[in-house]
Design a protein around this motif. Structure first.
Motif, mmCIF file in Angstrom:
data_model
loop_
_atom_site.group_PDB
_atom_site.id
_atom_site.type_symbol
_atom_site.label_atom_id
_atom_site.label_comp_id
_atom_site.label_asym_id
_atom_site.label_seq_id
_atom_site.Cartn_x
_atom_site.Cartn_y
_atom_site.Cartn_z
ATOM 1 N N LYS A 94 0.854 -1.190 0.000
ATOM 2 C CA LYS A 94 0.000 0.000 0.000
ATOM 3 C C LYS A 94 0.886 1.235 0.000
ATOM 4 O O LYS A 94 1.752 1.378 0.852
ATOM 5 C CB LYS A 94 -0.913 0.015 1.219
ATOM 6 C CG LYS A 94 -1.827 1.214 1.241
ATOM 7 C CD LYS A 94 -2.722 1.229 2.445
ATOM 8 C CE LYS A 94 -3.593 2.476 2.399
ATOM 9 N NZ LYS A 94 -4.405 2.620 3.592
ATOM 10 N N THR A 129 0.911 5.404 0.040
ATOM 11 C CA THR A 129 0.189 6.662 0.235
ATOM 12 C C THR A 129 1.107 7.777 -0.235
ATOM 13 O O THR A 129 2.224 7.922 0.265
ATOM 14 C CB THR A 129 -0.196 6.873 1.715
ATOM 15 O OG1 THR A 129 -0.955 5.752 2.165
ATOM 16 C CG2 THR A 129 -1.030 8.142 1.876
ATOM 17 N N LYS A 154 -4.546 12.694 -9.021
ATOM 18 C CA LYS A 154 -5.044 11.309 -9.075
ATOM 19 C C LYS A 154 -4.610 10.610 -10.353
ATOM 20 O O LYS A 154 -4.197 9.458 -10.336
ATOM 21 C CB LYS A 154 -6.575 11.281 -8.966
ATOM 22 C CG LYS A 154 -7.092 11.525 -7.578
ATOM 23 C CD LYS A 154 -8.568 11.203 -7.443
ATOM 24 C CE LYS A 154 -9.398 12.302 -8.058
ATOM 25 N NZ LYS A 154 -10.830 12.176 -7.774
ATOM 26 N N GLN A 203 -2.311 7.281 -10.888
ATOM 27 C CA GLN A 203 -2.865 6.153 -11.648
ATOM 28 C C GLN A 203 -1.927 5.750 -12.775
ATOM 29 O O GLN A 203 -1.650 4.561 -12.977
ATOM 30 C CB GLN A 203 -4.238 6.526 -12.209
ATOM 31 C CG GLN A 203 -4.848 5.420 -13.047
ATOM 32 C CD GLN A 203 -6.108 5.860 -13.785
ATOM 33 O OE1 GLN A 203 -6.314 7.062 -14.024
ATOM 34 N NE2 GLN A 203 -6.942 4.914 -14.133
ATOM 35 N N TYR A 208 -2.852 2.138 -3.965
ATOM 36 C CA TYR A 208 -2.333 3.466 -3.653
ATOM 37 C C TYR A 208 -3.466 4.418 -3.319
ATOM 38 O O TYR A 208 -4.623 4.182 -3.682
ATOM 39 C CB TYR A 208 -1.512 4.019 -4.824
ATOM 40 C CG TYR A 208 -2.323 4.203 -6.078
ATOM 41 C CD1 TYR A 208 -2.959 5.407 -6.356
ATOM 42 C CD2 TYR A 208 -2.478 3.160 -6.980
ATOM 43 C CE1 TYR A 208 -3.719 5.570 -7.495
ATOM 44 C CE2 TYR A 208 -3.231 3.317 -8.122
ATOM 45 C CZ TYR A 208 -3.857 4.524 -8.374
ATOM 46 O OH TYR A 208 -4.615 4.682 -9.502
ATOM 47 N N GLN A 209 -3.108 5.479 -2.640
ATOM 48 C CA GLN A 209 -4.032 6.585 -2.405
ATOM 49 C C GLN A 209 -3.225 7.872 -2.456
ATOM 50 O O GLN A 209 -2.008 7.862 -2.254
ATOM 51 C CB GLN A 209 -4.769 6.452 -1.080
ATOM 52 C CG GLN A 209 -3.927 6.705 0.157
ATOM 53 C CD GLN A 209 -4.771 6.665 1.422
ATOM 54 O OE1 GLN A 209 -5.492 5.715 1.647
ATOM 55 N NE2 GLN A 209 -4.666 7.695 2.241
ATOM 56 N N VAL A 267 -2.978 11.873 -1.074
ATOM 57 C CA VAL A 267 -3.385 12.891 -0.112
ATOM 58 C C VAL A 267 -2.813 14.204 -0.629
ATOM 59 O O VAL A 267 -1.596 14.356 -0.748
ATOM 60 C CB VAL A 267 -2.862 12.574 1.307
ATOM 61 C CG1 VAL A 267 -3.213 13.694 2.269
ATOM 62 C CG2 VAL A 267 -3.400 11.229 1.785
ATOM 63 N N ALA A 274 -7.360 13.522 1.696
ATOM 64 C CA ALA A 274 -7.386 12.360 0.803
ATOM 65 C C ALA A 274 -8.287 12.670 -0.379
ATOM 66 O O ALA A 274 -9.376 13.229 -0.216
ATOM 67 C CB ALA A 274 -7.904 11.134 1.555
#
Length: 141
Positions: free
Chosen positions: A92, A94, A107, A111, A132-133, A135, A140
């Motif tokens: 994961k 971030t 974003k 991606q 993934y994310q 912030v 977020a």
């Protein structure tokens, strides 16, 4: 691409040198017989994911003329015992961005990195799921 490895001590401390002369070290944890003088090979894999995706995301956003004032990331890897090995099953990431950056572009940059460009993540895909994310400016998105 070529790396040379040289044993430093009588245990698990190694020096690694790439073709351009950059030097780094690898060691094992003390509970596994090392001296914990450097990251482990698996920690370097996570560092590779962080670095590779950072280069991608920053490059994409710079081409879009976004103003990045800060970039950082956290990478958390979950491993699973399979026989004698413990490969990553899930990683994961971030991504933390600050600056005058369009959220949709942030974003999309992440991606593109994880789905298309990051060679480290793509190498791990057959055995590990990379999620993934993003912030952006402490929110977020």
């Amino acid at each position: 691409m070529k790396i040379q490895l040289k044993r430093i001590d009588q245990d698990y401390h190694f020096e690694l040198i790439n073709e351009r002369g950059h030097v780094t070290h690898i060691d094992n944890k003390t509970e596994n017989g090392g001296h914990d003088l450097a990251p482990s090979p698996m920690e370097y894999v996570l560092m590779g994911v962080a670095g590779c995706s950072a280069i991608d995301v920053i490059s994409i956003l710079k081409k879009q003329r976004q103003q990045i004032t800060a970039y950082s990331a956290e990478v958390d890897g979950r491993r699973e015992k399979i026989g004698g090995a413990s490969p990553f099953k899930e990683i994961k990431v971030t991504v933390y961005l600050e600056g005058e950056i369009d959220p949709d572009k942030a974003k999309r940059a992440a991606q593109l990195s994880f789905d298309k460009y990051c060679s480290v993540s793509k190498t791990l895909e057959p055995t590990a799921v990379v999620v993934y994310q993003v912030v952006l400016n402490n929110e977020a998105i």
